[in-house]
Design a protein around this motif. Structure first.
Motif: not given
Length: 362
Positions: A15-42
């Motif tokens: 749970r703590k690891s996921e919270e750290r990931f989520r905080a990093t994911f949302e607060q980082v100064a860069m855009g971050i995206a996970h994209v499926s192999l067919d091009g959809r934003w995940l």
């Protein structure tokens, strides 16, 4: 009863690891995206939403192709194929997205492929940086350089760039034509090699003062040797260009060919010398005046006639040599001539005697 302490600890750690990931994911100064192999934003973070101007919910309903500028789609597909073929661990390139308001946004995207334990590709993690301002600055600089290049090459006067040692870095076609050398030939030379020896000392000292910051610019006349061997008189205006990027300074000169003017000045001096010789040696008194009737020349015969020395009379009014009773008529005559251009050859009528006053009032 079953001891589940270990499981609870693992769940808490997760749970703590996921919270750290989520905080990093949302607060980082860069855009971050996970994209499926067919091009959809995940999965997308808020920074990426800000970059493209879409809310998260709308992005998750579409794929990257709908946002990508049509001219950049091929590069996207190539990058994905490289990741899938495992020829590269990650790819990085620049492209354009079309924001929701229709405006383009330049981004630098770095993508890496996530695989399952068995090696099967799952999705692409993309890190997106907004580089629009940098690209605009680069475009503005490119346009500025193109304008400078156009003005440099097509200027009607010579323009040269040279380093503090005097070696030419760049010369335009007008300067090449002026001195008879091609650009490659000049770039192998220094300005000292073409400068007349009598002008070199003044040249070097002027550029030393400019390089030392003692003056902001210099302007001088000098002689270059043309490739054909003859001399070319030029007027050179030079400033120093100091780079804010730490590059060595260089000089920029605007060079105007003044050979014709110098020749005309020489011819005029020679003509004036010949005229002065003729006037000086003439048997008759010759006096020349300017528009204000002040004396310019007073030859030897005039000195003998009026018993004044030339030095006494230069700049003096001509009426000093006239009796008082004729001075008003003289002024009227000069005024009439100025208005009409018509002159009588002698005061009092053609053929009449002229009266003058000598230094001793005779």
């Amino acid at each position: 009863l079953q001891d589940i302490t270990g499981r609870k600890q693992a769940e808490e750690t997760l749970r703590k690891s996921e919270e750290r990931f989520r905080a990093t994911f949302e607060q980082v100064a860069m855009g971050i995206a996970h994209v499926s192999l067919d091009g959809r934003w995940l999965l997308v973070n808020q920074k990426f939403c800000d970059i493209v101007g879409y809310p998260r919910e709308e992005l998750l309903e579409q794929g990257f192709e709908t946002l990508t500028h049509p001219d950049d789609l091929a590069a996207d597909q190539t990058a994905l194929q490289q990741l899938l073929a495992d020829t590269k661990h990650s790819v990085s390139f620049e492209k354009r997205y079309i924001r929701k308001d229709g405006s383009p946004v330049w981004i630098n995207i770095t993508g890496s492929l996530m695989r399952e334990v068995g090696g099967e590709p799952q999705y692409v993690i993309s890190v997106i940086e907004d580089i629009t301002r940098r690209r605009q600055a680069e475009e503005a600089r490119r346009e500025s350089e193109e304008r400078f290049r156009g003005a440099f090459e097509h200027a009607p006067i010579g323009i040269t760039l040279f380093n503090p040692e005097g070696r030419w870095l760049k010369v335009n076609s007008a300067f090449c034509e002026m001195v008879g050398y091609s650009e490659p030939e000049l770039l192998e030379r220094t300005f000292q090699s073409l400068t007349h020896q009598e002008d070199l000392k003044t040249d070097v000292e002027a550029y030393r003062q400019l390089g030392a910051g003692e003056v902001d610019s210099i302007s001088l006349e000098k002689r270059y040797f043309h490739k054909a061997g003859h001399l070319v008189w030029v007027n050179v205006n030079t400033t120093i260009v100091r780079s804010s990027e730490g590059n060595p300074p260089y000089f920029m000169s605007q060079v105007l060919n003044v050979t014709d003017r110098k020749q005309a000045e020489k011819d005029l001096r020679e003509n004036q010398a010949r005229l002065a010789g003729i006037i000086s040696s003439a048997m008759d008194a010759i006096i020349t005046v300017d528009e204000a009737q002040n004396i310019l020349h007073f030859n030897l015969a005039a000195e003998k006639m009026f018993r004044y020395q030339e030095a006494e009379m230069i700049g003096r009014p001509l009426h000093r040599l006239l009796p008082e009773r004729f001075r008003a008529a003289h002024r009227e005559h000069v005024q009439r001539f100025g208005q009409t251009g018509v002159s009588r050859r002698a005061m009092g009528g053609l053929g009449a005697a002229l009266h003058g006053v000598r230094a001793d009032a005779e």
